[in-house]
Design a protein around this motif. Sequence first.
Motif: not given
Length: 156
Positions: A33-38, A143-145
């Motif tokens: 999963n290449e999405k980043l989280e906050i 983009d951030v998820e």
Amino acid sequence: MASNDDSTVEDIDLENLFDMDIVLFQRKANKKNEKLEIGAIQEDGLVAPISAWTLESAFPNSDTLEFLVDEEDRFPGLTSEDIQIVKVIPENKISYGSRQVGGGKGPGNPHGEESEILYYVDRDALKSLCPSTDGEDKYTMKDVEIVVKPELEILW
């Protein structure tokens, strides 16, 4: 704020961050999963994911999102064993607030003594550099998820 805009993936250490710092991170167990989280640094030094209840701006004439820690996501917390911090959101892109738990109504918080921290983040800060998968460039924009949980909204 524990870091600045010049931080790279290699030099962000969880132990050097402060309570309420807001970070972009990637889970180590989920490299596909290449999405980043906050997330936000909590008082115990661990990271808790933060969620929004809407993608609409929190304030008129701004592009600011409102986040909070969902109690379902708070524990046990994320450590440097679980995540890699990619970026610390700069302090000029964030602000804080609080709200009464449960709106200060009901048997769980009848007098409104309990509150929870709100994290306000400029939408443009939710882009970050992360390692490229194509091997050509060292970094690429991702983009951030943003996790949206409408049930976290309190209607006054």
